[in-house]
Design an enzyme around this catalytic site. Sequence first.
Site, mmCIF file in Angstrom:
data_model
loop_
_atom_site.group_PDB
_atom_site.id
_atom_site.type_symbol
_atom_site.label_atom_id
_atom_site.label_comp_id
_atom_site.label_asym_id
_atom_site.label_seq_id
_atom_site.Cartn_x
_atom_site.Cartn_y
_atom_site.Cartn_z
ATOM 1 N N GLY A 1 2.107 117.754 52.080
ATOM 2 C CA GLY A 1 2.937 116.705 51.506
ATOM 3 C C GLY A 1 4.195 116.532 52.330
ATOM 4 O O GLY A 1 4.625 117.468 53.011
ATOM 5 N N GLN B 1 12.614 113.846 54.535
ATOM 6 C CA GLN B 1 12.399 115.000 55.422
ATOM 7 C C GLN B 1 12.309 114.597 56.891
ATOM 8 O O GLN B 1 12.442 115.431 57.779
ATOM 9 C CB GLN B 1 11.125 115.752 55.019
ATOM 10 C CG GLN B 1 11.221 116.435 53.667
ATOM 11 C CD GLN B 1 9.945 117.187 53.355
ATOM 12 O OE1 GLN B 1 9.017 116.633 52.794
ATOM 13 N NE2 GLN B 1 9.870 118.444 53.755
ATOM 14 N N CYS C 1 7.618 124.703 52.087
ATOM 15 C CA CYS C 1 8.128 123.366 52.382
ATOM 16 C C CYS C 1 8.380 123.250 53.879
ATOM 17 O O CYS C 1 8.945 124.163 54.481
ATOM 18 C CB CYS C 1 9.431 123.143 51.612
ATOM 19 S SG CYS C 1 10.193 121.551 51.928
ATOM 20 N N LEU C 2 7.974 122.116 54.462
ATOM 21 C CA LEU C 2 8.167 121.929 55.900
ATOM 22 C C LEU C 2 9.652 121.910 56.261
ATOM 23 O O LEU C 2 10.008 122.199 57.400
ATOM 24 C CB LEU C 2 7.487 120.638 56.371
ATOM 25 C CG LEU C 2 5.956 120.625 56.234
ATOM 26 C CD1 LEU C 2 5.403 119.271 56.632
ATOM 27 C CD2 LEU C 2 5.315 121.729 57.085
ATOM 28 N N HIS D 1 6.653 118.377 43.776
ATOM 29 C CA HIS D 1 7.488 118.902 44.863
ATOM 30 C C HIS D 1 8.024 117.744 45.717
ATOM 31 O O HIS D 1 9.210 117.701 46.049
ATOM 32 C CB HIS D 1 6.630 119.870 45.695
ATOM 33 C CG HIS D 1 7.290 120.419 46.927
ATOM 34 N ND1 HIS D 1 7.452 121.764 47.151
ATOM 35 C CD2 HIS D 1 7.792 119.798 48.023
ATOM 36 C CE1 HIS D 1 8.056 121.941 48.319
ATOM 37 N NE2 HIS D 1 8.262 120.760 48.874
ATOM 38 N N GLU D 2 7.154 116.778 46.032
ATOM 39 C CA GLU D 2 7.573 115.660 46.897
ATOM 40 C C GLU D 2 8.519 114.713 46.154
ATOM 41 O O GLU D 2 9.484 114.217 46.737
ATOM 42 C CB GLU D 2 6.351 114.904 47.430
ATOM 43 C CG GLU D 2 5.393 115.741 48.266
ATOM 44 C CD GLU D 2 6.063 116.564 49.350
ATOM 45 O OE1 GLU D 2 7.100 116.128 49.887
ATOM 46 O OE2 GLU D 2 5.562 117.665 49.644
ATOM 47 N N HIS E 1 11.962 115.875 46.301
ATOM 48 C CA HIS E 1 12.670 115.545 47.552
ATOM 49 C C HIS E 1 13.379 114.193 47.437
ATOM 50 O O HIS E 1 14.477 114.022 47.958
ATOM 51 C CB HIS E 1 11.696 115.472 48.730
ATOM 52 C CG HIS E 1 11.382 116.796 49.359
ATOM 53 N ND1 HIS E 1 12.341 117.600 49.909
ATOM 54 C CD2 HIS E 1 10.199 117.443 49.545
ATOM 55 C CE1 HIS E 1 11.767 118.701 50.398
ATOM 56 N NE2 HIS E 1 10.465 118.628 50.184
HETATM 57 ZN ZN LIG Z 1 9.054 120.050 50.662
#
Ligand SMILES: [Zn+2]
Length: 172
Positions: free
Chosen positions: A46, A51, A94-95, A136-137, A140
């Site tokens: 995701g 991000q 998380c990236l 989660h997304e 963000h």
């Molecule tokens: Zn994330």
Amino acid sequence: MAIRKIITPPDPLLKKPSMLVAEVDDTIRELVRDMFETMYDAPGIGLAAVQVGVPLSVIVMDTSGEGEEPRPLALINPEVVWTSDEQREYEEGCLSVPEVYDTVVRPAEVRVRYLDLDGKEQERTFSGMDATCVQHEIDHTKGILFIDHLGRLKRERYLKKVIKKAKQAQEA
Ligand SMILES: [Zn+2]
């Protein structure tokens, strides 16, 4: 298409709520293509636009496992409209918070309203891994990281670790 750079703390954008997309046009569709390319390259399941430094309410996800048909899904202006009472625990990563994994408890099922890539309003119910990922997304887009769901001490320890690693990488 292009792979975009994924931002990490202490970049202040990660704490900022994203703006709603006024119109789903070719610029947005190009952003989504780049986000998929960036996510698959990372690799991750995701990614939110913020991000890659674009504070717009756009997320992409694909929770298909290895060897499965890909299930790419892009959601514009996603909004949770219902959550189950039942909870689900999952060890998230998380990236934007590399090399940190910890357990987050979230509703096991959620219903999400969003615009698709044609700008049409859609609703979809997510469960299991998809529910964890979409929440989660969406976090963000509100300036929330998964480590914000953990206790203050853990969160600060993880942030220190990520910021130190990024500094070391810059100096190397
Ligand atoms: Zn994330």
